[in-house]
Scaffold this active site. Structure first.
Site, short mmCIF file in Angstrom:
data_model
loop_
_atom_site.label_atom_id
_atom_site.label_comp_id
_atom_site.label_asym_id
_atom_site.label_seq_id
_atom_site.Cartn_x
_atom_site.Cartn_y
_atom_site.Cartn_z
N PRO A 1 39.32 82.63 37.73
CG PRO A 1 40.25 83.52 35.81
CD PRO A 1 40.10 83.78 37.28
CG ASN A 2 38.99 78.76 33.50
OD1 ASN A 2 37.91 78.58 32.94
ND2 ASN A 2 39.88 79.62 33.06
NE ARG B 1 41.61 74.73 35.12
CZ ARG B 1 42.25 75.84 35.52
NH1 ARG B 1 42.00 76.36 36.73
NH2 ARG B 1 43.11 76.41 34.74
CE1 TYR C 1 45.78 74.27 38.00
CE2 TYR C 1 44.87 73.52 35.91
CZ TYR C 1 45.63 74.43 36.64
OH TYR C 1 46.24 75.49 36.01
CG ASN D 1 44.58 80.16 42.84
OD1 ASN D 1 45.05 80.75 41.86
ND2 ASN D 1 44.51 78.85 42.93
CB ALA E 1 44.35 82.74 33.76
CD GLU F 1 51.05 84.55 44.08
OE1 GLU F 1 52.11 84.92 44.67
OE2 GLU F 1 50.93 84.52 42.85
CG HIS G 1 49.42 80.08 42.15
ND1 HIS G 1 48.43 80.59 41.35
CD2 HIS G 1 50.20 81.13 42.51
CE1 HIS G 1 48.61 81.88 41.22
NE2 HIS G 1 49.67 82.25 41.92
NE ARG H 1 50.95 74.59 34.77
CZ ARG H 1 49.65 74.90 34.83
NH1 ARG H 1 49.12 75.29 35.98
NH2 ARG H 1 48.90 74.79 33.76
C1 DQA Z 1 46.60 78.34 39.07
C2 DQA Z 1 47.81 78.49 38.14
C3 DQA Z 1 47.49 79.47 37.00
O1 DQA Z 1 48.62 79.62 36.16
C4 DQA Z 1 46.34 78.94 36.18
O2 DQA Z 1 45.99 79.87 35.17
C5 DQA Z 1 45.15 78.58 37.00
C6 DQA Z 1 45.35 77.94 38.30
C7 DQA Z 1 46.84 77.28 40.15
O3 DQA Z 1 46.13 77.31 41.16
O4 DQA Z 1 47.71 76.42 39.98
O5 DQA Z 1 44.01 78.71 36.56
O6 DQA Z 1 46.39 79.58 39.72
#
Ligand code: DQA
Length: 142
Positions: free
Chosen positions: A9-10, A17, A22, A73, A76, A97, A99, A106
Site C-alpha cells: 500500500p501507498n 508521498r 521516499y 515490499n 505498512a 524483502e 524496503h 525509523r
Molecule cells: C516501506 C517502509 C514501511 O514502513 C512503510 O509503511 C512503507 C514503505 C519502505 O519501502 O521503506 O509504506 O516499506
C-alpha cells in the site's frame, strides 16, 4: 527464471508521498527500474502493486507453481500482516524483502517485519537499488 515483485500500500504514491523519505521518483519510475534490472540480469519479472492485504495474499497464492521466487515490499503491511507471512510460508517460494527507506532507523512500530520472517534476506534503505540487489540475489544463486 520468473520472479514476482509485490509492492504494498501507498507505494503507488511514490513521488507524491513524503518525498523527504521516499524521494521524488514515481511508481512508474520504480516499475521501469525493476523491468530494466530484470532485463540486465536476464530474467522475467512480473510487477504487482496493491493497497489491499487480501489482494496481496491472493497474488502470493497465484504465484505457486508459476513463479520461481518472490520479491516483496509489503509497505505498512510489513509490520502488521500475519496473513501475508502465512501466505509466503504456504507457497514456500524463495522470498526476498525490500524496503526503500531504512526502517531500522525509523519509528518503533516499524521494527517488526512479519513478512521478513519468511524471507531469505532483506535489502533495506537502498532506495530503488534494493530491488536490483534482490533480483541479483536470485540470479547469483543460479
Ligand atoms: C516501506 C517502509 C514501511 O514502513 C512503510 O509503511 C512503507 C514503505 C519502505 O519501502 O521503506 O509504506 O516499506
Amino acid at each position: 527464471m520468473k520472479l514476482l515483485v509485490i509492492n504494498g500500500p501507498n507505494l503507488n504514491m511514490l513521488g507524491i508521498r513524503e518525498p523527504d523519505i521516499y524521494g521524488s521518483q514515481t511508481y512508474a519510475d520504480l516499475e521501469g527500474f525493476i523491468h530494466h534490472a530484470a532485463v540486465e540480469c536476464g530474467i522475467q519479472v512480473e510487477v504487482f502493486q496493491s493497497n489491499h492485504e487480501g489482494d496481496i495474499v491472493d497474488k502470493i497464492q497465484w504465484a505457486y507453481g508459476k513463479m520461481d521466487g518472490i520479491i516483496i515490499n509489503p509497505a505498512a503491511y510489513t509490520h502488521t500482516s500475519i496473513a501475508i507471512l502465512d501466505a509466503l510460508k504456504a507457497v514456500s517460494l524463495p522470498c526476498v524483502e525490500v524496503h526503500l527507506s531504512d526502517v531500522r532507523q525509523r519509528e518503533p512500530f516499524r521494527q517488526v517485519s512479519y513478512a521478513g520472517m519468511a524471507c531469505e534476506t532483506s535489502f533495506i534503505g537502498l532506495g530503488f537499488e534494493g530491488y536490483r540487489k534482490a533480483i541479483q540475489h536470485f540470479t547469483k544463486k543460479g
